[in-house]
Write an enzyme that holds these catalytic residues in place. Structure first.
Site, PDB file in Angstrom:
ATOM      1  N   ARG A 232       9.271   5.036   2.980  1.00 29.90           N
ATOM      2  CA  ARG A 232       8.218   5.977   2.535  1.00 29.90           C
ATOM      3  C   ARG A 232       9.039   6.736   1.321  1.00 29.90           C
ATOM      4  O   ARG A 232      10.139   7.238   1.675  1.00 29.90           O
ATOM      5  CB  ARG A 232       7.803   7.095   3.393  1.00 29.90           C
ATOM      6  CG  ARG A 232       6.770   6.465   4.611  1.00 29.90           C
ATOM      7  CD  ARG A 232       5.200   6.292   3.843  1.00 29.90           C
ATOM      8  NE  ARG A 232       4.456   5.518   4.839  1.00 29.90           N
ATOM      9  CZ  ARG A 232       4.270   4.444   5.280  1.00 29.90           C
ATOM     10  NH1 ARG A 232       5.033   3.416   4.558  1.00 29.90           N
ATOM     11  NH2 ARG A 232       3.398   4.185   6.061  1.00 29.90           N
ATOM     12  N   GLU A 261       3.944   7.551  -7.204  1.00 30.70           N
ATOM     13  CA  GLU A 261       3.811   6.310  -7.463  1.00 30.70           C
ATOM     14  C   GLU A 261       2.506   6.362  -8.403  1.00 30.70           C
ATOM     15  O   GLU A 261       1.529   6.929  -8.062  1.00 30.70           O
ATOM     16  CB  GLU A 261       3.651   5.324  -6.404  1.00 30.70           C
ATOM     17  CG  GLU A 261       5.132   5.280  -5.519  1.00 30.70           C
ATOM     18  CD  GLU A 261       4.912   4.340  -4.377  1.00 30.70           C
ATOM     19  OE1 GLU A 261       3.962   3.747  -3.809  1.00 30.70           O
ATOM     20  OE2 GLU A 261       6.075   4.249  -3.730  1.00 30.70           O
ATOM     21  N   HIS A 279       6.657  -1.152  -4.401  1.00 31.16           N
ATOM     22  CA  HIS A 279       6.083  -0.846  -3.066  1.00 31.16           C
ATOM     23  C   HIS A 279       5.488  -2.310  -2.498  1.00 31.16           C
ATOM     24  O   HIS A 279       4.219  -2.447  -2.365  1.00 31.16           O
ATOM     25  CB  HIS A 279       4.776   0.107  -3.128  1.00 31.16           C
ATOM     26  CG  HIS A 279       4.667   0.917  -1.831  1.00 31.16           C
ATOM     27  ND1 HIS A 279       4.308   2.041  -1.886  1.00 31.16           N
ATOM     28  CD2 HIS A 279       4.640   0.408  -0.624  1.00 31.16           C
ATOM     29  CE1 HIS A 279       4.123   2.288  -0.550  1.00 31.16           C
ATOM     30  NE2 HIS A 279       4.500   1.695   0.263  1.00 31.16           N
TER      31      HIS A 279
END
Length: 527
Positions: A232, A261, A279
């Site tokens: 994370r 992000e 990601h």
């Protein structure tokens, strides 16, 4: 015929159980507008989303027939779980579907980081053949430090051992015995930081883990160590990492996630020692299929009257039982939270006792809430009323509840006992008519404390002046005492002092309190 709406792109193979079910009509439309969504949910019994669709209170209130919402993934940030619970709608997710995918991506990043693969390939694209510039390191005999030893952390450990790496792991629910069974070395966070040649984090992002790997933590690491984050964004303090890589303290970093992000302009991406992916931890064909399949089966099971495997909100309780239990929900969680903050060591067993008015009711929901309160310290919102028992079992924690006729003079009493590998701690609370929740016993001391706000728990020897010295020191730090409770077993013996204060203890106040004569332990907590 049940109607299921899928409003986000999902693997067709993953939703095959729904498509093949004779009693299910599946509507797939990932391009609908918000207005179209509000209209569509009015006639469906279930819906599946990923991260694109926002299942707000408004959406839920437009869905009178909705029985279950499935999230094809782990997080449920895009679902108003509270609104769903209020409307009797079960929310499920797929916590196991991307475990292998994320573990494998971590290892891919580890290998790429060790051998400078992305940087070397980039040079080849520029028509440069520079072998000497990209000398890497072998993984054999290197120490990999794993912070967070849950499903993904364990999978990474197994793969790292396959590369003949030495594994040391830290997790608040991991002890020497559990680590030995997993074939890894157990360490404190500081020991993991100090010994790791490669450090990888696999924790949830909660208040306790936000910026867990910060400047102070990085300074404890070996010069030339490398850091990975495929968990994370926010677990690693990115500014501190940037400075550490730039200075040479950290030899390189591999990041799949960022605090904000998309992160296409992030300063870390300007450093040649840093490699990154957008990601991709769960982005495999298999993971996408797994999470969709898991959610599909749960939806079919519930619609046909069965039990779901991965619920994330409160299960149905009869209105009559809810009326009896709901006044105790807050107390149960407060007792669990309080005790979790003061117990030392790795949790092994939780025992909850009920007496008085609670003898003739099903107290299992209260036990779930107490366990949730205990686990929240380390897992945050990832643990809830429904998955608390399963989460505890996954961590090797035994849960028991028992009814007792001993009320100690109270009309109702809940006693929570935690046993760790170091100690056993106990707390008891009651619900006073018109006065709310109260802690009436802490270990073997009788007290009367409202379990709310900022509390200071002090163990001390019962000697003249102890209370006065604490009060004076807090006054020096502009900390106002709202209430104070002192419990003792005998004059001049061991005692406990619980203070309710108006603000959180800051700076060196905690250390100064601990240095006061006759004080053996100081613990500050916020409920």
């Amino acid at each position: 015929m049940y109607r299921v709406l899928i409003s986000d792109p999902l693997s067709e193979d993953g939703i095959k159980p729904l498509l093949e079910a004779a009693d299910v009509e599946t509507i797939v439309d990932p391009s609908m507008s918000h207005e179209q969504l509000l209209e569509a949910v009015g006639s469906v019994d279930a819906m599946i989303v990923r991260s694109q669709t926002q299942v707000t209170r408004e959406v839920i209130e437009h869905a009178p027939h909705l029985k279950i919402i499935g999230r094809a993934g782990v997080g449920v940030d895009n679902i108003d779980v509270e609104a769903a619970t209020e409307n009797g709608i079960v929310v499920v997710n797929a916590p196991d579907g991307n475990t292998i995918s994320t573990a494998e991506h971590t290892m891919a990043m580890l290998m790429s980081l060790a051998r400078n693969i992305p940087q070397a390939y980039h040079q080849l694209q520029q028509k440069r053949w520079e072998r000497k510039k990209f000398v890497g390191v072998e993984l054999k005999d290197k120490v990999i430090g794993i912070v967070g030893f849950g499903r993904i952390g364990r999978e990474v450990a197994q793969r790292a051992k396959g590369h003949r790496m030495k594994v040391i792991a830290f997790d608040p629910f991991l002890n020497e015995e559990k680590a030995e069974k997993a074939g890894v070395k157990h360490g404190t966070l500081e020991e993991v930081l100090q010994q790791a040649d490669f450090l990888t984090v696999h924790t949830p992002l909660i208040d306790k883990t936000k910026h867990l790997i910060n400047e102070e933590a990085i300074q404890k690491m070996k010069t030339g160590a490398r850091i990975l984050n495929c968990a994370r964004g926010g677990i690693i303090e990115e500014n501190a990492l940037y400075e550490a890589v730039k200075s040479g303290k950290i030899a390189g970093a591999a990041l799949d996630v960022f605090e904000e992000e998309p992160a296409t302009d992030h300063p870390l991406l300007s450093l040649p020692e840093v490699i990154a992916t957008p990601h991709l931890g769960a982005s495999t064909i298999e993971a996408q299929e797994n999470v969709a399949t898991d959610v599909s089966y749960d939806i079919i099971e519930l619609l046909r009257g069965g039990t779901v495997r991965n619920p994330v909100n409160l299960p149905a309780v009869s209105s009559e039982m809810m009326e009896k239990l709901s006044p105790y929900f807050k107390l149960s969680e407060q007792l669990g939270v309080f005790l979790s903050r003061v117990v030392a060591g790795t949790l092994e067993r939780v025992q909850v006792y009920y007496s008085g008015d609670l003898l003739d009711v099903d107290t299992m929901p209260l036990t779930r809430i107490a366990v949730k309160g205990i686990l929240k310290r380390h897992l945050g919102s990832r643990v809830n009323d429904v998955n608390a028992f399963k989460t505890a079992a996954d961590k090797g924690i035994t849960i028991n509840e028992q009814k007792s006729t001993s009320t100690q003079g109270f009309t109702n009493l809940i006693t929570v006992e935690i046993e760790s590998d170091q100690e056993t701690r106990t707390i008891a609370g009651t619900l006073l008519n018109g006065l709310g929740t109260r802690i009436v016993q802490f270990d073997h001391y009788s007290i009367d404390v409202v379990p709310e706000g900022h509390l200071i728990v002090i163990r001390h020897t019962d000697q003249p002046g102890a209370i006065g010295r604490v009060g004076s020191l807090l006054a020096e730090h502009q900390v106002n005492i709202a209430t104070m409770q002192v419990g003792r077993t005998n004059e001049g013996g061991e005692a406990v002092m619980v203070l309710s204060v108006d603000k959180e203890i800051e700076g060196d106040c905690h250390e100064k309190l601990a240095d006061i004569a006759d004080i053996s332990q100081v613990q500050c907590l916020t409920l």
